[in-house]
Every structure is written in structure tokens, then in C-alpha cells.
Write an enzyme that holds these catalytic residues in place. Structure first.
Site, mmCIF file in Angstrom:
data_model
loop_
_atom_site.group_PDB
_atom_site.id
_atom_site.type_symbol
_atom_site.label_atom_id
_atom_site.label_comp_id
_atom_site.label_asym_id
_atom_site.label_seq_id
_atom_site.Cartn_x
_atom_site.Cartn_y
_atom_site.Cartn_z
ATOM 1 N N HIS A 139 0.836 -1.197 0.000
ATOM 2 C CA HIS A 139 0.000 0.000 0.000
ATOM 3 C C HIS A 139 0.876 1.254 0.000
ATOM 4 C CE1 HIS A 139 -3.500 2.293 2.205
ATOM 5 N NE2 HIS A 139 -3.318 2.724 0.970
ATOM 6 N N GLU B 253 2.455 1.669 -3.313
ATOM 7 C CA GLU B 253 1.458 2.197 -4.261
ATOM 8 C C GLU B 253 1.432 3.722 -4.224
ATOM 9 O OE1 GLU B 253 -2.485 3.913 -3.715
ATOM 10 O OE2 GLU B 253 -2.745 1.844 -3.043
ATOM 11 N N HIS B 254 1.424 4.296 -3.022
ATOM 12 C CA HIS B 254 1.471 5.752 -2.884
ATOM 13 C C HIS B 254 2.803 6.303 -3.393
ATOM 14 C CE1 HIS B 254 -1.860 6.840 0.154
ATOM 15 N NE2 HIS B 254 -2.094 5.589 -0.231
ATOM 16 N N GLU C 46 4.927 9.231 2.870
ATOM 17 C CA GLU C 46 3.771 8.427 2.465
ATOM 18 C C GLU C 46 3.463 7.302 3.456
ATOM 19 O OE1 GLU C 46 1.867 9.235 -0.149
ATOM 20 O OE2 GLU C 46 3.198 10.947 -0.471
ATOM 21 N N GLU D 268 -4.335 7.209 7.169
ATOM 22 C CA GLU D 268 -5.435 6.603 6.399
ATOM 23 C C GLU D 268 -5.926 5.338 7.079
ATOM 24 O OE1 GLU D 268 -6.158 4.150 2.229
ATOM 25 O OE2 GLU D 268 -4.331 5.340 2.464
#
Length: 1020
Positions: A112, A115-116, A190, A212
Site C-alpha cells: 500500500h 502504491e502511494h 507516504e 489513512e
């Protein structure tokens, strides 16, 4: 503002439709029928022959797929090993995505975070955030990145070919040559980093993904999903949280981060997806010349290992957070879960999704009925997730008691055994199949269907099956239909449920003050760690934090920024799209006709004037919208009604809302919107059913009404936790205008009203029934009635026949228009929810400040969102996101999944200073304008276009008004932006805001609020 999304489940289109077959079908569809020859001719002309190579890509197969009106061409890049599928059709909206198979072996969320991170600059495009830059200066119709349980996607889409190629270039460079391998600051930004609070001296964690996922872990549904995976998988990737558990994200090291990237982000582990009307030969050549020909084929161990089947059921209990003083009675989630050991092929997957619909998704569904009748929870539903190698089927009951867990299991087993023995009700099965077939007409109707097809393709492709396996549904559906009489569904139940030993019972229990306990535990842990640090080590953390912020503050050089591909003004269409709207009169009923191709589907919205409802009955109007279609009528009981809705319609829904209109009383027009959608052939039956629901629904079934009210309460409580942003926005806008007050009634005031009805149901039941009948009598009248039609012009006559018959059954009574009075004394509130993050909103009224909305404000919106708020809230502040937007009358700033509160409000205020200091040369202004026009030209299908046309009518907006806004946006200058600072300052100084967030953060800033409210009430 575009945002990153974590995907946990992507279902087949048909499956999605089964799961929501009573919802309104929406969108557009490419014209069908005359494509096969043209596609074949294009393939031949381009020399795309099976077995031959083009630009290093060998075409392995090619076939026409009727269900998606596309020719599927499957390629393999010989040198690098990259796989590629191209779905060729006439859709102008082109889609590209490069996808990687990315299993996990811990809870750090490494994939994840990658991905960012790869979208934070690359070799060819060395700016800090090319993703954001392209989002703000392109005509994209979609730009995002998605992390799944075992895959990562990088999709973009655009109708403009040059823009499409630009976006594809940026994404390919990002995934193959990202800056992450040489700049550790990207992981800190990130993912996570230590940060010393400059005021308190406390040591904290911060980071975008970290915050998040803190927001995610406030959701009971997310916690339950993870618990289910953990109960069924112990030996493979699915036992971990691919998004990252906040408790474990700080365990991720830079070495593990880079090691994981280098392992999986190679062509040999990639699956490339192309869709739409594009020059395939040039596209293949671009990828080969610039990327794939330079990269070698490698061996990648990314196979998802299979979980060994269990020999016996597993039982697991987890906790989720609720407020410290919340009543936890009837707040437990129960789930019975089954792991399928490799369901194979579209037939079984589609068959099981249909089975889920039959078992649980309709009011007549036998398993749902058995659990409801057994008193298990207030909401019973199912979930089948085929987007993993070993799919999971789950049966849920929410707002249940832990003591009923074995009763829950026994009812499931007994009901399933009875079904296998006696078979399903034929009418129910036929109704579900009709709903699925309606779905096949609408599966291409989503304006962004190219993305939907990619999700379907990846569901099989990711596990080394053909990417077309789940794109061809009709043959499988016909095969299933032919087997029904042979006990097809009963055999699925026996095989995958009753005989399946690999299952679990998961109980999710509420825990008072769990978030606060975790926060304190984390605070103690970090304080202990800080105490263990030497002065030199602590100084280094402070220095690293300062350097990170300095890097984040620094602007990209003009030289680097100029390397990003851009468009020019000549690439823009200066004319706004016109929505076809023809005003007609049919039997004294005003009709708004939107003629366009819909493949035989008729979308119809019926607008009843609800401004005659007395103010003390408005909340009953909203309750009426909730219960209609969910209670028995004079002709049908609820089971029969559910079947009829599936069989004769594509969805009937009711919604109480209001349109802003300067010519209306108080500037808005309250409406009850009834949406009825159907195939042309079944429209008469759909309207007959609508008459039965509207005029003959019965509200006197006490048990049914109590269950519905309890379900509404439950859904709102879930919404407050999972959608705190909506609650904060609606409440803030309610401080500004009568229309905002009216809209806000549907949030906290309605929830309070529902709680009162639920807690005092017996004493208030008769009054509730009386008020529902009274409101129905007032609303469903001809005075002020407007009906909209969106569909093929040739079907309009059939529509008017049904409308005229329906119109004769509508009363024509006269009621006085009501004048609503609202209390504006309450403002600047905070709502405490069980969350680890905040949703912060600030707004102001343009209208009351004496200013008028214009198209230049759309450009200002783009600039503030991309150049200011993204950096301040997300990059530097660690919030998952935030933005601002203008409405016709208001300005709205917001953040979500935000670790901050007061700092965010200050950031909103500082937007004035940013605008005053704004500078941009002609090229930069052009880029802002391009991005603005792109946002104004979003993808819309027929249903959406019809709804836009309706909104224009009710708001008094003309096509000239729309064109004027576009012209104003196109003519925006740097001086326009700077001059708006004075206007924004006046609006912001109205100082109106609302926050939804954690108890600790709200209480720490209590001096900011006039009221602090705990919205979720204890049940009696």
C-alpha cells in the site's frame, strides 16, 4: 481532488448488480450491434494476426465478446515477459492500467505504501508529485492507484488521445523508475515517520498511509473483514492486512520497502490493460521502445499460495471501539464464513453470486427471513468475494447479541438443510434471474465501464486464468438456467456450505473506550521510547523532521516541472456539452424528455412537490422515503413485493431532497423524488407496481415497522463512524442558509428522530402511522408534479402510455405551501465518534457576503486543491486528504482522516495568504485551466445526463449559464486568482466550522466549539 483508494473487494459486474438489484441502474452504453466488422477490419489493417509480433508483443489470441461489445486481444511481450490485454471497441474513453501481483507476509502495509510512493517522482519526471500535477493539468476522466489483497493497480483514463498517452507515460515511468530507490524521505512522507510535537515535546507517528489506516481501523466493518480473513487464512497472504495495520506500519524499514518494490515491480510480474478506441500499434510501440525493451524477463515468485483446508470450524472474537459511555447491548456483529477451495470458472462464481442473491438479498430470501424471524440482529446480509484465489462467502447479522452466536449458526444450518431437501421457491429464483438479466443490459452503462471490465479481468488474470473468463457472462448464465431444475443451487449449498469444514464463526464485540485505551497505550510506548533515546538520537529525529518539512515545502524547479507532458489550449473544447432536454405536457403533467440511446432501458424520475408538508412532519417525510417499497401493500405482502420489484423493474427508490433555486421560497424547492427504471417491455408493470407502493402501502405492521426503524438507526450509526465527513459537511452548511438547514435535517436531526421512535416505539406507533399517511396524502399529488424521461426516442410513446395510466391514479388535491423557520443560533459544533482521526470542515456564504458565483472559481478550486491544500493537509499534515469547493452560494473547505484539528482550521484560513501571493506564468495558467475543464467534463452516462438536465430545470440554470461558466473558466488570469483573496477573506471570516473526530482531540480543543456532542445514542 483525486485520492488513493484501498480496494478489498472487486466483484463481477453481474455480481454487483445482484448484490444491489433494488438500486437504481445508471449510466450510458456504447451503441451495440454494428461493431464486429469494423473491429475485425481494424485488426486486419493493423496487421494484428495471431502468432505474429508487433513491437515486441506477440498476439496470442483474439475474440469478440458479445457481453461487453469488444474484441479481446491478448498479448505477451516476448523480451520482458509482460502480459497485456486490449479490449478494442468504439468507446472514446480510453483506459490504461499496469497491474502487479503483490502478496504480503506481514501487516506493515508495504504494498500500500509502495502504491502511494512510486507516484512521488520518477527518473523522467523528477518532480515530487507527478500524480497530483497530472491530475490538476490534464483532461483525465480517471486517475488513481489501488491496493488490493494481493494486487496493485495503476489506472488512468482520458477521452483525449494525447492526454491518454501523456498519462500512460507518467505512470509507466513511475512504476519502473521511481525516485523511492534514492530518496528515503518519500517513505517517511507516504508511510510513517517519527515526529516531535514542537509545543508539547511529545513523540508521535505521522504519515499519510498511517493516518489513512487509523481511519480505516475506526470502522467495525473493516475490523470484521480483517478478523474473517484471519480466521480462515493462517498460511498465506490473505491472513494479513494488505493496507497495513497502524500498530504495525511503523515496523516497516526502508530496506524492506525497497526490497519489496524491486521484487514485484518488474514487467514479468505485470499485467497491462488497455481499453477503448485507440491506436494499438502506436501504443504497443511506445511501451516497447521506452520501457519494456529495456527491461529483461525475470523469475518472480508472486504466486498466491493456497491455504490448506481446515478439518474443523474455527471460532474467533475481536473487539471494535465505541464511546466510553456507550450502551453496548445489541451491538455485536455475528458472521458465519466459508472459504471456497478454488472456485473455478465464471459459471461457479456467477452461480454463487446468484445464490447469494437468492439466499440473502431479497425480502423473500429464505435464509434472511429465517434469521430475522429468529430475532438475530437488526440487519442480515451476505457477501461473496471472488477477488481472491480462494473466495469467501459470509453471512452477517449486525446489532446482535453474542449470546445468540450458536443460535445464529443453528438457524443457518437448519435453513440450508431444509432448502436442499425442499428446494427454492420458483418465483424467487425467477425474480433474481430477471434482475441479473436486467444487469446485463446495464453492465456496459457505467460511463467508466472500462475500469469495471479491468476489475473483472483481474479477478481471473491475477490467478493465471484467462483475463476474459469473467467478461463472458451470458453463456454461463444460460447454462445455469438450464441446470436449475436439476437442483443446481441446492448442490452448490451442499458442496460449498453444508459439506465445507473450512469455515469460521467470527464475533465482533463493542469495547467501551477502546480507541482511548489504544491512544494512551501508544502515547506511553512512544514516551518510553523517547526516554530511552540519547540527546543525540532525539536531536536527529528533530533534525530529520525539519528536513522532511523543508523538502515538502520546497517548490519543484521550473526545469523539472517542464518535463511533465502537457496539453495546450487548442486541445480543449470551448463548447460545453448540452444535455438534450425537451419540455412537454402529457395529460397535464410536465415532462422533461432527455432523448438518448439507452439500449431499451427507460430511466424515469418523478418529482413530487413536498413544500406543502408542515415543518413538524418533514422528518416523517424522510421516514416515508425509507419505508416505501419495504412494507406490504394491499395487493402484495413484503415477500411478493420484493419479487415483483426484481422481476418488473430495474429499481424503484424514494428520496426526499431539495433543489436550490433563487426563485423559490427561501431559495430552495423541496421534492420527493421517485426513481423507477425498467426495460421498455416491462415499464407498464413497473408503473403499476409504483402505484401500488405509493398509494397502497400499509404502515400498520408493528413488527415490520419496528424492524425498519431499527435498521435505519443502525445504518445511521454506521454512517457516522464511516462517513464522518458527510456529517461535518452537512452540519457546517446548515449554519449558512435555509436550504442548508433543510438538507441537514436528513442527518443528525433525522437520526435523533429515529432514535426517539425506536426507544418509544409502542407509545408512538399510532402517531407514526397517522403521520406517514398524512404526509403521503400531501406529497403524492399532481400540483407541481414534474416527470423526467431518459431513453431512446422511439420508446417515448410507450413511456407516455404508462405515464398517462399512472397519472390517472394520482390525486389532484390542493394544499398550502409551508414556510419553514429554522434556528441559526447553534454553530461551531464538534461531534465525538469512536475514531482515531478527524473530519474538519469550514465554510462560508458567498451570497450573504454579497458575491456571485462564476466560472473562474472553478480554476481557483483547482489551484487551491492541488497546489495548496494537498501539500498542507496531506503531504505535510499527514491527512489522508482534503479539498475545497464552491457551490452556487457557498465556499466549503474540508479534510478527512486527519490527525490534526486546530492546525487544519488554520490551514484553511491561510488560503487567503496563498492566493494573495499566487504567481503563475502563461503556461502554468494554461495547465490549471486544462485541469479545470477536465473536471467540468467528467464522464456521464444517460441516467446522469438526465439527472443533470433535471437539476438545471429545477435550479433555473440554462445552457447559456453553463456555457458562461465555461467561458469564464477559460478566460481566467493570474490577476483573477490574486483578486479573489479579498473575497475569500470576507467569507472565511464568517468563521463557521464543524469537526467530527476523536474524543481526545476534540476535548483538547474544546475552546473552539460552542457545543460538543456525542451523536450516537444509547439504545433503551
Amino acid at each position: 481532488m483525486k485520492k488513493f483508494t484501498k480496494i478489498t473487494s472487486i466483484l463481477l459486474t453481474a455480481g454487483l448488480l445482484i448484490n444491489s438489484f433494488s438500486a437504481v441502474a445508471r449510466g450510458a452504453q456504447v451503441a451495440r450491434g454494428a461493431q464486429v466488422k469494423s473491429v475485425t477490419d481494424i485488426c486486419v489493417k493493423q496487421g494484428l494476426e495471431i502468432g505474429k509480433s508487433t513491437s515486441g508483443f506477440k498476439l496470442e489470441s483474439k475474440k469478440w465478446i458479445e457481453d461487453i461489445q469488444s474484441t479481446a486481444m491478448i498479448f505477451k511481450h516476448v523480451k520482458s515477459g509482460a502480459k497485456l490485454i486490449y479490449l478494442q471497441n468504439e468507446d472514446e474513453n480510453k483506459v490504461f492500467s499496469i497491474n502487479f501481483r503483490t502478496p504480503v507476509n506481514d501487516n506493515t502495509g508495504v504494498n500500500h505504501i509502495i502504491e502511494h510512493s512510486v507516484l512521488c517522482g520518477s527518473e523522467k519526471y523528477p518532480v515530487k508529485d507527478p500524480f497530483l500535477t497530472m491530475a490538476k493539468q490534464s483532461l483525465n476522466t480517471y486517475i488513481n492507484a489501488l491496493t488490493g489483497t494481493d494486487f496493485t493497480m495503476y489506472p488512468v483514463a482520458s477521452k483525449n488521445e494525447k492526454d491518454f498517452n501523456n498519462l500512460m507515460s507518467v505512470y509507466l515511468d513511475a512504476v519502473f523508475y521511481p525516485n523511492i530507490t534514492k530518496d528515503p524521505r518519500i517513505l517517511k512522507q507516504e508511510g510513517w515517520h517519527y515526529e516531535v510535537n514542537s509545543k508539547t515535546g511529545e513523540l508521535n507517528y505521522n504519515g499519510i498511509v498511517y493516518n489513512e489506516m487509523k481511519g480505516n481501523y475506526s470502522s467495525p466493518q473493516v475490523i470484521l473483514s480483517n478478523a474473517i480473513n484471519g480466521s480462515l487464512f493462517t498460511d498465506n497472504s490473505y491472513s494479513y492486512e494488505s493496507g497495513g495495520n497502524p500498530d504495525n506500519i511503523p515496523d516497516l524499514t526502508y530496506n524492506k520497502f525497497i526490497e519489496t518494490y524491486k521484487k514485484y515491480y518488474v514487467p514479468s510480474n505485470s499485467s497491462i490493460y488497455l481499453y477503448g478506441k485507440l491506436d494499438i500499434e502506436n501504443t504497443l510501440k511506445f511501451m516497447d521502445d521506452n520501457y519494456l525493451s529495456k527491461l529483461k524477463k525475470t523469475t518472480v515468485d508472486s504466486v498466491i499460495k493456497l491455504q490448506k483446508p481446515f478439518e474443523r470450524k474455527v471460532e474467533k472474537t475481536e473487539l471494535y471501539p465505541v464511546a466510553k459511555d456507550a450502551d453496548i447491548k445489541n451491538m455485536t456483529y455475528l458472521s458465519s464464513n466459508y472459504m471456497m477451495n478454488k472456485v473455478k470458472g465464471v459459471e461457479e462464481v456467477l452461480g454463487f453470486q446468484i445464490l447469494q442473491g437468492i439466499l440473502l438479498n431479497a425480502e423473500a430470501s429464505p435464509l434472511k427471513k429465517a434469521l430475522v424471524d429468529g430475532g438475530i440482529g437488526t440487519n442480515v446480509y451476505g457477501s461473496f468475494n471472488p477477488s481472491t484465489q480462494q473466495p469467501i462467502f459470509s453471512i452477517f447479522a449486525s446489532n446482535a447479541n453474542e449470546t445468540d452466536k450458536y443460535k445464529f449458526e443453528n438457524i443457518i444450518d437448519d435453513t440450508l438443510k431444509k432448502i436442499v431437501k425442499d428446494g427454492f421457491d420458483e418465483e424467487l429464483v425467477n425474480s433474481v434471474f430477471t434482475a441479473v438479466e436486467f444487469g446485463l443490459h446495464t453492465q456496459n452503462s457505467d460511463a467508466n465501464r472500462g475500469m469495471n471490465y479491468m476489475a473483472n479481468a483481474m479477478n481471473s488474470w491475477n490467478y493465471d486464468m484467462s483475463p476474459t473468463e469473467y467478461l463472458e457472462i451470458t453463456p454461463a448464465l444460460n447454462l445455469i438456467k438450464s441446470k436449475i431444475s436439476q437442483g443446481y443451487f441446492e448442490k452448490l449449498i451442499q458442496k460449498y456450505l453444508l459439506d465445507n469444514k473450512h469455515k469460521s464463526l467470527v464475533v465482533l464485540k463493542p469495547s467501551n473506550g477502546l480507541n482511548e485505551k489504544k491512544e494512551q497505550s501508544l502515547k506511553n510506548k512512544l514516551a518510553e521510547y523517547k526516554a530511552s533515546l540519547s540527546e543525540i538520537e532525539l536531536a536527529k529525529i528533530k533534525k530529520d523532521t525539519q528536513e522532511l518539512k523543508k523538502w515538502q515545502d520546497a517548490e519543484d524547479s521550473k526545469e523539472n516541472s517542464s518535463k511533465l507532458p502537457t496539453l495546450s489550449r487548442k486541445d480543449l473544447n470551448s463548447k460545453a456539452e448540452e444535455i438534450p432536454t425537451i419540455e412537454k405536457l402529457e395529460g397535464n403533467i410536465k415532462v422533461l424528455s432527455h432523448p438518448m440511446f439507452t439500449d431499451g432501458i427507460i430511466y424515469s424520475n418523478i418529482y413530487f412537490d413536498s413544500s406543502k408538508v408542515p415543518q413538524d412532519q418533514i422528518l416523517y417525510l424522510k421516514l416515508l422515503a425509507n419505508v416505501l417499497g419495504n412494507v406490504s401493500t394491499e395487493k402484495y405482502d413484503i415477500m411478493q413485493l420484493s419479487n415483483k420489484m426484481m422481476k418488473d423493474t430495474g429499481g424503484i427508490s424514494f428520496n426526499s431532497t431539495a433543489f436550490k433555486n433563487d426563485t423559490s421560497t427561501n431559495g430552495y424547492a423541496p421534492k420527493m423524488i421517485v426513481s423507477v427504471n425498467a426495460m421498455n417491455s416491462t415499464l407498464p408493470k413497473a408503473y403499476e407496481l409504483l402505484d401500488e407502493i405509493m398509494n397502497h402501502s400499509k404502515f400498520d405492521d408493528k413488527k415490520r415497522m419496528k424492524d425498519l426503524i431499527k435498521m435505519v438507526r443502525t445504518n445511521y450509526e454506521s454512517m457516522f463512524v464511516n462517513g464522518g465527513n458527510s456529517l461535518a459537511m452537512e452540519r457546517t452548511l446548515s449554519y449558512l442558509s435555509d436550504s442548508g438547514k433543510y438538507s441537514d435535517l436528513g442527518y443528525l436531526p433525522y437520526y435523533d428522530f429515529i432514535c426517539d421512535l425506536d426507544d418509544n416505539f409502542d407509545t408512538k406507533f399510532e402517531k407514526t402511522v397517522k403521520n406517514l399517511n398524512s404526509v403521503r396524502n400531501i406529497v403524492f399529488n399532481k400540483e407541481g408534479l414534474v416527470v423526467s424521461y431518459t431513453g431512446d426516442e422511439k420508446n417515448y410513446a410507450k413511456f407516455t402510455d404508462s405515464l398517462n395510466s399512472f397519472g390517472k391514479k394520482i390525486e389532484d388535491k390542493k394544499f398550502p405551501r409551508q414556510e419553514y423557520k429554522f434556528d441559526f443560533s447553534k454553530k461551531n459544533e464538534a461531534f465525538v465518534i469512536p475514531s482515531q482521526v478527524q473530519y474538519v470542515v469550514k465554510a462560508g456564504s458567498l451570497k450573504s457576503a454579497g458575491y456571485k458565483y462564476n466560472g473562474k472559481m472553478k480554476v481557483i478550486e483547482n489551484i487551491l486543491n492541488s497546489d495548496y491544500l494537498w501539500k498542507e493537509l496531506r503531504v505535510k499534515g499527514g491527512a489522508y486528504g482534503g479539498a475545497m469547493n464552491f457551490t452556487k452560494e457557498d465556499v466549503l473547505f474540508y479534510s478527512y482522516r486527519d490527525p490534526n484539528l486546530k492546525e487544519t482550521l488554520n490551514t484553511f484560513d491561510e488560503a487567503v495568504k496563498f492566493l494573495r501571493n499566487f504567481k503563475a506564468d502563461e503556461k502554468e495558467m494554461t495547465n490549471y485551466i486544462i485541469g479545470t475543464i477536465g473536471s467540468m467534463d467528467g464522464l456521464t452516462g444517460p441516467y446522469d445526463k438526465g439527472a443533470i438536465g433535471d437539476n438545471m430545470y429545477f435550479s433555473g440554470t440554462t445552457k447559456e449559464d453553463i456555457q458562461k461558466l465555461r467561458d469564464e473558466a477559460l478566460s481566467t488570469t493570474q490577476e483573477d486568482i490574486k483578486n479573489f483573496a479579498d473575497i475569500l477573506e470576507v467569507v472565511i471570516k464568517q468563521n463557521l466550522y464543524c469537526v467530527v473526530g476523536s474524543e481526545s482531540k476534540v476535548n483538547a480543543n474544546s475552546d473552539l466549539f460552542d457545543r460538543i456532542i456525542v451523536p450516537i445514542k444509547n439504545s433503551k
